[in-house]
Write a protein that holds these residues in place. Structure first.
Motif, short mmCIF file in Angstrom:
data_model
loop_
_atom_site.label_atom_id
_atom_site.label_comp_id
_atom_site.label_asym_id
_atom_site.label_seq_id
_atom_site.Cartn_x
_atom_site.Cartn_y
_atom_site.Cartn_z
N GLN A 1 -6.64 1.79 -7.29
CA GLN A 1 -6.82 2.69 -6.57
C GLN A 1 -7.82 2.22 -5.47
OE1 GLN A 1 -5.32 5.62 -7.14
NE2 GLN A 1 -5.69 6.38 -4.88
N ALA A 2 -7.18 1.86 -4.13
CA ALA A 2 -7.81 1.32 -3.21
C ALA A 2 -8.40 2.48 -2.31
CB ALA A 2 -7.00 0.29 -2.31
N HIS A 3 -7.87 3.57 -2.01
CA HIS A 3 -8.30 4.62 -1.03
C HIS A 3 -8.08 5.98 -1.76
CE1 HIS A 3 -8.99 1.85 2.40
NE2 HIS A 3 -8.10 1.47 2.15
N ASP A 4 -8.73 6.94 -1.07
CA ASP A 4 -8.61 8.46 -1.79
C ASP A 4 -7.51 8.72 -0.97
OD1 ASP A 4 -11.01 7.97 -3.27
OD2 ASP A 4 -12.34 8.92 -1.83
N GLY B 1 0.88 -1.04 0.06
CA GLY B 1 -0.05 0.01 -0.02
C GLY B 1 0.92 1.31 -0.08
N TYR B 2 0.40 2.31 -0.74
CA TYR B 2 1.24 3.57 -0.89
C TYR B 2 0.60 4.72 -0.33
CZ TYR B 2 4.01 0.47 -3.68
OH TYR B 2 4.98 -0.49 -4.12
N ASN B 3 1.41 5.90 -0.42
CA ASN B 3 0.77 7.02 -0.12
C ASN B 3 -0.24 7.61 -1.09
OD1 ASN B 3 1.71 8.28 2.56
ND2 ASN B 3 3.51 8.78 1.59
N THR B 4 -0.11 7.15 -2.31
CA THR B 4 -1.05 7.57 -3.49
C THR B 4 -2.49 7.10 -2.93
OG1 THR B 4 -0.27 5.63 -4.59
CG2 THR B 4 0.79 7.83 -4.73
N GLY B 5 -2.59 6.05 -2.29
CA GLY B 5 -3.85 5.50 -2.06
C GLY B 5 -3.97 4.19 -2.83
N ARG B 6 -2.94 4.03 -3.71
CA ARG B 6 -2.80 2.65 -4.56
C ARG B 6 -2.40 1.33 -3.79
NH1 ARG B 6 -4.44 4.16 -9.55
NH2 ARG B 6 -3.99 2.16 -10.53
N MET B 7 -2.81 0.46 -4.12
CA MET B 7 -2.41 -1.01 -3.68
C MET B 7 -1.85 -1.60 -4.91
SD MET B 7 -5.20 -1.83 -0.59
CE MET B 7 -4.78 -3.39 -0.54
N ARG C 1 -11.89 -1.31 3.82
CA ARG C 1 -12.13 -1.98 2.89
C ARG C 1 -11.61 -3.51 2.75
NH1 ARG C 1 -11.73 3.21 -0.02
NH2 ARG C 1 -13.86 3.81 -0.73
N SER C 2 -12.49 -4.47 2.31
CA SER C 2 -12.23 -5.66 2.52
C SER C 2 -11.95 -6.16 1.02
CB SER C 2 -13.01 -6.64 2.99
OG SER C 2 -14.45 -6.44 2.43
#
Length: 772
Positions: A345-348, A322-328, A379-380
C-alpha cells in the motif's frame, strides 16, 4: 501500391513491417481531421497490428514481498499540501504542478521554490530543462499552463525567467512537456506539437521560436517518447509519429493506428531498460499490451489485475504498476507467467503517476522511483529493491549455513456438525475413524486437528444467546472452554495415548472460536525446540463482529523455521463466492500477531518482507477448513450423476476455488498449493447415510472441505484423502506432509551475510556505471 480512400499511394519501407504515408508539410495535418481519416479499413488494421497472444495465466503471487521498498537516504515522503496531479524529478529535486508550482529537495524535504500560477491559471505540465552539462541538470524547470503559455523558472533564485512563450499554444492547455535528449517537446490539447531545440548555449530557449511545429489528432489520453518517436494514444488507438528538428523526415510513421479492440482503453505506458525493443501499455481493465518497436506488431496481451492500471514504470528488469486502490506492484518479467515481486500500500488514495529517476544514479548514487498519489503525497522508493535482493540471496544460500530436518505432519479438517465424541459410538465405522486415522499416519511429529461447527450454528436461538450474552470474567483456560471443546480435547488426548503406542505426544495448543476448534499435538522430543507460540482469531460473521464464521490461527517456531496453521470456516451459500474471497482476504491480510523487531530474525525466519504479524509472513503455512466453495453452473442432479460415474474432472472444472485460482488475479489462495482432488465431494450428505442432501433444499454436492499449503519448496504433501464418517453432513479430509525445518549456524550465517553484502555492492556499482 496501396489504395487509400480511392487514391493510389506508394509505400516505402522504413524498417521491416513499418510503413510511412506520403510526405506532408510540417504543419499539414488538419487538427480537425477525424482519426478515421488515417485508417484504411478494420481488416487492414488487423493485418498491420499482427497476431498477438493473450496470456491467460495471471502473474504468480506465491513469492510476493509486502515490505515497502523505502529509500535508504534522504526523505521518504513529502506532502505537497495542495492538489497536484503532475510532477517531474531530477536527482535531488522534484517539481509538482497545479494551482501552485513547487520544488522540493528529496534530500531533506525542504521546499526550494513556490509560485502561484495566478487566478484561473494552472500548471498543467512540468519538465526539468536539460542542462548544458551534467552539473547543470535540474537547475531550471519549464511549466506549461492551462492558458497555453510556457514559462521557465530558475530554482536557485526562486524566480521566473523573463523569457516566456506567451500563448505559443494558442490558448490551448499544454498537456505534456517531453524531454528528448537535449530537446524539449510541448503538446497541447488542440493537437499542436512544438519542438524546442538547443540554441548556441546548448539548451532550449523560450526566447526563440519553436524549431518545428507538427499537428496530431485531438483527443490525447496518453503519450510517451519512444526512441526518436512519439507514441500518441487516443482511447484505444496508438499512433506513431517521428518529429524532427529539421522537419526533413516523414512525420506520420504508420498509415493507421495500432490498437486492440478486445481490451480496455490505454491509461499508461512505459519502456523497459532491460528489453528496449518492446513498448508496454497499461489498460483500464488491468491488462498490459506489448508492442514491438521493430515492426509495430502487438506481441502479447497480459492480464495482471482486475483494476485499472493508473501508471506504469520500467525499472531494470521489472515493471512497476500503480492502481486506483493506492497499491503499487512490481512485476518480474523474467519468467512466464510473470511474477508479482512486490505488492504494498503505497498511498491512501489512487496512485497518479510513477516516475523512475535515472538521473539519481549519477547525481545521488542511488536509483529512486518516485510516486505521486491522489492523497497529494510524494513518496520515493528504492528502485534497486536492495532489501528484497539481500533477503532472496540469503534464502537461496541457506543450505550453506543451515542444517535441515524433515518432520512428518498429519492434518485433519472436519465440519463435525455439532457432533460430540459420543456421537461416533453409534456406528462401527464412525467409532474407529480417529483410531484408523492415527494408526495409518506413520508416527507423525506434528498432528493438527481442525474442526468446524462443533456447536450447532443452525440453532438460531442458541447462536443468538452466545452472541448477545455478556461475557463473564475470564478465568482459566479450563473454565472458559465449553463442554464440546473440552470433550473433544480429552477424547483426542486419550486416542493418542491408546493408539500411538511407543510415541509420547504433548498437547501443544488448543484454540476455540464459536464452533471452530484447533488442537495441535507434537512429539515429546520436539516440544523443547518450539518457541514463539501464539494464537489469534479473525471473526468474519455478521460483518466481522462475530466468530460463527472466520478463522483460528496458531503459529510457532521450530528451531529457526516459522510455521502457521489456519483453520477456517468461510461464508456459506452457493452464490456467496465473493464473500468467501473477502473472508480469505481479511484472514490473510490482517496483522494478528506481535511484530518481530529483530531484523535478522525477520530475514531468517519469515518470508516476503514480513515481520511475523501476518499469516503469509511465515515460512510454512497450512490452511484447512470448511471453505464452503461450491460447484457452479450445474444442477444438483447433474453433479450427483457425475459423482456416481466418477467423472470428477468435469466437476472440478466448475469448482469455485479452482476457477478463482485461474481467473481472479486477486484471489488470495493463488499463493497456496493444493494436491489434485481424487475423492468425491465431501458435502452435503444426509446425516447417517451415503446419500447427498435429499432435504427440501437439496443442496448440490461440493468440495467444501479443503487442505492447502504454502511452503516455497519446503512442504511436500504425501496424500489427500477423505474419510467415511456419517455422523455429520460433511466428510472429514486429511493429508500427510513433510515439513522441512532448519537450524541456523550463527557463524556460517555471518560469513554468508558478508558475502551477500559484497555481491550487492558489486552489482549496484555495475548497474550505476551502466546508467552513467
Amino acid at each position: 501500391m496501396l489504395r487509400m480512400h480511392g487514391r493510389s499511394m506508394t509505400v516505402s519501407h522504413r524498417k521491416p513491417g513499418e510503413f510511412r504515408v506520403p510526405p506532408a508539410t510540417t504543419e499539414t495535418s488538419n487538427p480537425s481531421s477525424s482519426p478515421s481519416d488515417l485508417l484504411i479499413s478494420s481488416a487492414s488494421k488487423a493485418q498491420t497490428n499482427g497476431a498477438h497472444t493473450v496470456n491467460a495465466a495471471y502473474p504468480d503471487t506465491s513469492k510476493t514481498n509486502r515490505r515497502p521498498p523505502y529509500i535508504k537516504s534522504g526523505v521518504h515522503e513529502i506532502p505537497t499540501k495542495y492538489d497536484s496531479r503532475i510532477f517531474d524529478v531530477c536527482g535531488e529535486k522534484i517539481c509538482t504542478g497545479g494551482a501552485l508550482t513547487r520544488v522540493w529537495s528529496l534530500l531533506d524535504g525542504e521546499m526550494l521554490m513556490s509560485f502561484a500560477m495566478g487566478e484561473g491559471t494552472k500548471g498543467t505540465a512540468v519538465a526539468f530543462k536539460p542542462g548544458a552539462n551534467v552539473d547543470e541538470e535540474g537547475a531550471r524547470v519549464w511549466i506549461g499552463t492551462s492558458m497555453g503559455d510556457i514559462m521557465e523558472a530558475d530554482i536557485g533564485t526562486q524566480s521566473m525567467m523573463p523569457n516566456k512563450a506567451t500563448a505559443v499554444h494558442g490558448r490551448y492547455e499544454v498537456v505534456k512537456i517531453y524531454r528528448h535528449f537535449s530537446e524539449l517537446w510541448s503538446l497541447d490539447e488542440g493537437g499542436t506539437l512544438h519542438i524546442w531545440t538547443p540554441d548556441e548555449t546548448g539548451v532550449p530557449n523560450l526566447a526563440n521560436s519553436p524549431s518545428q511545429t507538427f499537428r496530431v489528432p485531438r483527443g490525447h489520453t496518453f503519450s510517451m517518447v519512444v526512441g526518436d518517436e512519439l507514441w500518441y494514444v487516443t482511447g484505444k488507438d496508438i499512433r506513431v509519429f517521428l518529429p524532427s528538428a529539421g522537419g526533413d523526415s516523414q512525420f506520420q510513421v504508420l498509415i493507421r493506428p495500432l490498437g486492440q479492440e478486445s481490451i480496455g482503453e490505454i491509461t499508461a505506458g512505459t519502456l523497459l531498460p532491460s528489453d528496449p525493443d518492446k513498448v508496454f501499455f497499461g489498460h483500464n481493465d488491468g491488462k498490459i499490451s506489448i508492442y514491438s518497436r521493430a515492426n509495430y506488431s502487438c506481441l502479447e496481451v497480459v492480464s495482471i489485475s482486475t483494476y485499472k492500471i493508473n501508471s506504469l514504470a520500467g525499472v531494470g528488469k521489472n515493471v512497476w504498476a500503480g492502481y486506483n486502490t493506492g497499491r503499487m506492484c512490481v512485476y518480474d518479467l523474467s519468467q512466464s507467467p510473470w511474477a508479482v515481486k512486490k505488492d504494498w500500500q503505497a498511498h491512501d488514495n489512487p496512485v497518479v503517476r510513477i516516475l523512475p529517476d535515472r538521473a539519481s544514479c549519477y547525481r545521488l548514487n542511488r536509483y529512486q522511483v518516485v510516486s505521486l498519489g491522489a492523497d497529494n503525497m510524494i513518496r520515493s522508493w528504492d528502485g534497486h529493491l536492495q532489501e528484497d535482493w539481500l533477503e532472496a540471496e540469503m534464502k537461496a544460500r541457506d543450505v550453506d549455513y543451515c542444517d535441515f530436518q524433515k518432520l512428518k505432519t498429519l492434518v485433519m479438517t472436519w465440519n463435525a456438525g455439532a457432533s460430540t465424541p459420543n456421537s461416533l459410538r453409534y456406528s462401527e465405522s464412525d467409532s474407529t475413524f480417529i483410531q484408523n486415522l492415527l494408526q495409518s499416519s506413520g508416527s507423525p511429529d506434528i498432528i493438527v486437528f481442525g474442526f468446524q461447527e462443533l456447536v450447532d450454528l443452525e440453532d438460531k436461538t442458541a447462536t443468538a444467546k452466545r452472541f448477545l450474552k455478556p461475557k463473564k470474567k475470564e478465568g482459566s483456560d479450563q473454565e472458559r472452554m465449553s463442554h464440546q471443546y473440552r470433550d473433544w480435547r480429552d477424547f483426542l488426548v486419550r486416542s493418542l495415548d491408546d493408539y500411538m503406542s511407543g510415541d509420547l505426544y504433548h498437547l501443544l495448543h488448543t484454540a476455540p472460536l464459536v464452533g471452530l476448534f484447533t488442537c495441535i499435538f507434537v512429539k515429546a522430543d520436539l516440544r523443547d525446540r518450539i518457541s514463539n507460540l501464539s494464537s489469534a482469531e479473525v471473526k468474519r460473521g455478521m460483518g466481522g463482529l462475530h466468530g460463527n464464521k472466520g478463522a483460528i490461527v496458531v503459529r510457532f517456531m521450530i528451531d529457526d523455521t516459522s510455521l502457521c496453521f489456519t483453520n477456517c470456516h468461510l461464508a456459506a451459500g452457493q452464490s456467496q463466492a465473493n464473500s468467501r474471497h473477502a473472508d480469505l482476504a481479511a484472514i490473510l491480510e490482517t496483522a494478528i500477531f506481535p511484530v518481530e523487531r529483530d531484523q535478522s530474525r525477520r530475514i531468517d525466519s519469515y518470508v516476503g518482507g514480513g515481520d511475523g504479524s501476518m499469516i503469509l509472513d511465515h515460512e510454512l503455512c497450512l490452511l484447512n477448513g470448511d471453505l464452503n466453495y461450491r460447484i457452479d453452473t450445474m444442477s444438483r442432479d447433474t453433479v450427483v450423476t457425475a459423482v456416481k460415474s466418477n467423472n470428477l474432472a468435469k466437476l472440478l472444472e466448475r469448482d469455485q476455488l479452482l476457477v478463482a485460482r485461474r481467473r481472479n488475479p486477486g484471489f488470495k489462495l493463488r499463493a497456496f498449493d493444493e494436491l489434485p482432488i481424487t475423492f468425491a465431494p465431501t458435502y452435503k450428505y444426509d446425516v447417517g447415510t451415503d446419500n447427498y442432501d435429499t432435504s427440501e433444499k437439496k443442496r448440490s454436492p461440493a468440495w467444501c472441505d479443503r487442505l492447502l499449503y504454502r511452503g516455497r519448496g519446503r512442504i511436500e504433501q504425501l496424500d489427500y484423502v477423505r474419510h467415511e464418517v456419517r455422523v455429520s453432513d460433511h466428510r472429514p479430509v486429511s493429508g500427510r506432509f513433510w515439513f522441512t525445518v532448519k537450524r541456523i549456524s550463527a557463524k556460517r550465517r555471518a560469513m554468508a551475510w558478508m558475502e551477500c553484502q559484497q555481491r550487492w555492492e558489486d552489482l549496484r556499482e555495475r548497474e550505476a556505471g551502466e546508467e552513467k
